[in-house]
Design a protein around this motif. Structure first.
Motif, PDB file in Angstrom:
ATOM      1  N   ARG A 291       0.820  -1.207   0.000  1.00  0.00           N
ATOM      2  CA  ARG A 291       0.000   0.000   0.000  1.00  0.00           C
ATOM      3  C   ARG A 291       0.859   1.264   0.000  1.00  0.00           C
ATOM      4  N   GLU A 292       0.272   2.308  -0.578  1.00  0.00           N
ATOM      5  CA  GLU A 292       0.931   3.626  -0.511  1.00  0.00           C
ATOM      6  C   GLU A 292       0.786   4.153   0.908  1.00  0.00           C
ATOM      7  N   LYS A 293       1.861   4.637   1.501  1.00  0.00           N
ATOM      8  CA  LYS A 293       1.852   5.082   2.891  1.00  0.00           C
ATOM      9  C   LYS A 293       1.138   6.422   3.016  1.00  0.00           C
ATOM     10  N   ASP A 294       0.142   6.481   3.913  1.00  0.00           N
ATOM     11  CA  ASP A 294      -0.597   7.712   4.184  1.00  0.00           C
ATOM     12  C   ASP A 294      -0.891   7.721   5.681  1.00  0.00           C
ATOM     13  N   SER A 295      -0.192   8.579   6.419  1.00  0.00           N
ATOM     14  CA  SER A 295      -0.286   8.573   7.874  1.00  0.00           C
ATOM     15  C   SER A 295      -1.470   9.355   8.427  1.00  0.00           C
ATOM     16  N   SER A 296      -2.264   9.973   7.551  1.00  0.00           N
ATOM     17  CA  SER A 296      -3.416  10.748   8.023  1.00  0.00           C
ATOM     18  C   SER A 296      -4.498   9.803   8.539  1.00  0.00           C
ATOM     19  N   GLU A 297      -5.448  10.375   9.290  1.00  0.00           N
ATOM     20  CA  GLU A 297      -6.550   9.556   9.820  1.00  0.00           C
ATOM     21  C   GLU A 297      -7.377   8.963   8.674  1.00  0.00           C
ATOM     22  N   GLU A 298      -7.584   9.762   7.630  1.00  0.00           N
ATOM     23  CA  GLU A 298      -8.351   9.270   6.470  1.00  0.00           C
ATOM     24  C   GLU A 298      -7.592   8.136   5.776  1.00  0.00           C
ATOM     25  N   GLY A 299      -6.280   8.309   5.664  1.00  0.00           N
ATOM     26  CA  GLY A 299      -5.481   7.264   5.033  1.00  0.00           C
ATOM     27  C   GLY A 299      -5.514   5.971   5.837  1.00  0.00           C
ATOM     28  N   LEU A 300      -5.458   6.107   7.156  1.00  0.00           N
ATOM     29  CA  LEU A 300      -5.515   4.934   8.028  1.00  0.00           C
ATOM     30  C   LEU A 300      -6.875   4.244   7.917  1.00  0.00           C
ATOM     31  N   MET A 301      -7.922   5.058   7.829  1.00  0.00           N
ATOM     32  CA  MET A 301      -9.286   4.527   7.701  1.00  0.00           C
ATOM     33  C   MET A 301      -9.439   3.742   6.395  1.00  0.00           C
ATOM     34  N   ASN A 302      -8.951   4.305   5.299  1.00  0.00           N
ATOM     35  CA  ASN A 302      -9.049   3.630   4.005  1.00  0.00           C
ATOM     36  C   ASN A 302      -8.245   2.326   3.992  1.00  0.00           C
ATOM     37  N   ALA A 303      -7.068   2.369   4.598  1.00  0.00           N
ATOM     38  CA  ALA A 303      -6.231   1.163   4.658  1.00  0.00           C
ATOM     39  C   ALA A 303      -6.918   0.072   5.473  1.00  0.00           C
ATOM     40  N   LEU A 304      -7.525   0.473   6.594  1.00  0.00           N
ATOM     41  CA  LEU A 304      -8.232  -0.496   7.441  1.00  0.00           C
ATOM     42  C   LEU A 304      -9.376  -1.149   6.681  1.00  0.00           C
ATOM     43  N   LYS A 305     -10.157  -0.339   5.968  1.00  0.00           N
ATOM     44  CA  LYS A 305     -11.284  -0.887   5.201  1.00  0.00           C
ATOM     45  C   LYS A 305     -10.798  -1.897   4.158  1.00  0.00           C
ATOM     46  N   ASP A 306      -9.737  -1.538   3.443  1.00  0.00           N
ATOM     47  CA  ASP A 306      -9.205  -2.433   2.407  1.00  0.00           C
ATOM     48  C   ASP A 306      -8.759  -3.771   3.001  1.00  0.00           C
ATOM     49  N   ILE A 307      -8.081  -3.712   4.125  1.00  0.00           N
ATOM     50  CA  ILE A 307      -7.572  -4.936   4.745  1.00  0.00           C
ATOM     51  C   ILE A 307      -8.721  -5.774   5.299  1.00  0.00           C
ATOM     52  N   LEU A 308      -9.711  -5.125   5.894  1.00  0.00           N
ATOM     53  CA  LEU A 308     -10.866  -5.872   6.411  1.00  0.00           C
ATOM     54  C   LEU A 308     -11.658  -6.517   5.273  1.00  0.00           C
ATOM     55  N   ARG A 309     -11.728  -5.832   4.138  1.00  0.00           N
ATOM     56  CA  ARG A 309     -12.414  -6.435   2.981  1.00  0.00           C
ATOM     57  C   ARG A 309     -11.669  -7.674   2.504  1.00  0.00           C
ATOM     58  N   LYS A 310     -10.329  -7.638   2.592  1.00  0.00           N
ATOM     59  CA  LYS A 310      -9.536  -8.813   2.207  1.00  0.00           C
ATOM     60  C   LYS A 310      -9.815  -9.968   3.161  1.00  0.00           C
ATOM     61  N   PHE A 311      -9.907  -9.675   4.458  1.00  0.00           N
ATOM     62  CA  PHE A 311     -10.281 -10.699   5.433  1.00  0.00           C
ATOM     63  C   PHE A 311     -11.651 -11.291   5.070  1.00  0.00           C
ATOM     64  N   GLU A 312     -12.586 -10.397   4.748  1.00  0.00           N
ATOM     65  CA  GLU A 312     -13.939 -10.840   4.426  1.00  0.00           C
ATOM     66  C   GLU A 312     -13.941 -11.772   3.213  1.00  0.00           C
ATOM     67  N   GLU A 313     -13.209 -11.397   2.173  1.00  0.00           N
ATOM     68  CA  GLU A 313     -13.153 -12.204   0.952  1.00  0.00           C
ATOM     69  C   GLU A 313     -12.606 -13.608   1.229  1.00  0.00           C
ATOM     70  N   LEU A 314     -11.529 -13.670   1.994  1.00  0.00           N
ATOM     71  CA  LEU A 314     -10.908 -14.967   2.283  1.00  0.00           C
ATOM     72  C   LEU A 314     -11.796 -15.822   3.179  1.00  0.00           C
ATOM     73  N   LEU A 315     -12.429 -15.198   4.173  1.00  0.00           N
ATOM     74  CA  LEU A 315     -13.307 -15.953   5.070  1.00  0.00           C
ATOM     75  C   LEU A 315     -14.559 -16.432   4.342  1.00  0.00           C
ATOM     76  N   GLU A 316     -14.984 -15.679   3.351  1.00  0.00           N
ATOM     77  CA  GLU A 316     -16.163 -16.079   2.567  1.00  0.00           C
ATOM     78  C   GLU A 316     -15.887 -17.367   1.799  1.00  0.00           C
ATOM     79  N   THR A 317     -14.690 -17.474   1.244  1.00  0.00           N
ATOM     80  CA  THR A 317     -14.348 -18.663   0.452  1.00  0.00           C
ATOM     81  C   THR A 317     -13.802 -19.793   1.312  1.00  0.00           C
TER      82      THR A 317
END
Length: 326
Positions: A291-317
């Motif tokens: 991921r592109e590094k973004d230390s802002s709160e918004e950047g952290l929020m977007n990174a968290l969402k992306d990673i949680l979606r990856k967890f969701e995808e893997l757990l779904e399958t």
């Protein structure tokens, strides 16, 4: 669905229940309807009694929070069928979000051991060795009881509390005395005991709820839809991180947030003893490095969402299991 000898009740089978109570010729009271509803749901779950929390949730939903008056109320056939549908859908929805994992013991596992001489010989030898802690080469007959406990549900033997007839089977085969037996004699005594247990279970299987929780990603989907909750977790993590002497990078912040709040996020607890769970975390966390590094709160929020979606995808399958306290 099922996996590795376990059966998972996730509500899917309940959605195929016929909601028209054709057997009703007349109206019923609410109390009678609840008995009918619980019985039909249990029948669809292979005889499994509804866990108290599911039963309570279904009754509360169908009675609209007034259990006492509901039980006294009379319902005609159409009304009863409608209420029955609410009961069933409430249980099905709860199981979709938190599936119940059970073992159905029908004697088949034990018969596999008994039908293969080599497998049974190895089983008996391993049990004897484990129980012969003093390495005497002898065990009293009464150790058969410990052997059955040692085998447990994983090998198809129910506990004594859930299957009291085990005591009768042990006595019937004179396997409760102090006479000491060598390994071969111990195996000769164990064989008919296991055979009878298998026969009894074949005639009347039992269903046992496992202290196992399955993670499919369904709870994670709800978390992802809750913007305020995610924002709160991000803000808390930033505050905690600001108190640290050494600042963490974005990747480490995300890892810390997820590991500390895994349960709240609907994720299994990270443990090196649970290989599938450890592999899940390793696979997802590896994405952070790209991921592109973004230390802002918004950047952290977007990174968290992306990673949680990856967890969701893997757990779904590929759902994972984790021990839990029920």
């Amino acid at each position: 669905m099922s996996n590795a000898g376990l059966t998972i009740f996730d509500g899917a089978v309940l959605r195929s229940i016929d909601l028209n109570l054709q057997e009703l010729e007349h109206g019923v009271t609410g109390a009678q309807l609840l008995e009918i509803s619980e019985s039909k749901v249990s029948e669809s779950l292979l005889g499994l009694s509804l866990p108290p929390h599911l039963k309570k949730a279904a009754i509360s939903k169908v009675s609209e929070g007034d259990d006492v008056n509901f039980r006294r109320t009379d319902f005609n056939k159409e009304q009863a069928s409608e209420k029955f549908g609410v009961f069933v859908s409430t249980v099905a929805d709860a199981l979709r979000d938190s599936p119940i994992v059970v073992s159905i013991l029908d004697g088949s596992n034990l018969k596999l051991f008994l039908e293969d001489e080599d497998d049974f010989a190895m089983l008996a030898e391993n049990l004897f060795t484990d129980l012969d802690e003093e390495d005497k080469g002898k065990l009293p007959k009464s150790e058969i009881r410990k052997a059955l406990v040692h085998m447990g549900v994983e090998m198809g033997v129910p506990s004594f509390s859930e299957f009291p007839i085990l005591d009768e089977i042990i006595k019937k085969h004179n396997a409760d005395g102090d006479e000491e037996l060598g390994q071969a004699q111990f195996a000769e005594l164990l064989q008919p005991v296991l055979q009878e247990i298998a026969d009894v279970l074949h005639e009347k299987p039992i269903t046992i709820v496992q202290n196992v929780e399955i993670f499919t990603g369904s709870r994670l989907r709800k978390i992802l839809a809750d913007e305020n909750k995610l924002k709160s977790l991000v803000e808390k993590t930033i505050v905690e991180e600001s108190k640290e002497k050494e600042k963490q990078g974005q990747a480490d912040l995300i890892k810390t947030l997820i590991i500390k709040n895994g349960k709240e996020l609907g994720l299994p607890q990270l443990s090196s003893d649970n290989e599938p769970v450890a592999f899940l975390y390793e696979t997802v966390f590896s994405q952070l490095n790209n991921r592109e590094k973004d230390s802002s709160e918004e950047g952290l929020m977007n990174a968290l969402k992306d990673i949680l979606r990856k967890f969701e995808e893997l757990l779904e399958t590929t759902p994972v299991y984790s021990a839990t306290d029920l």
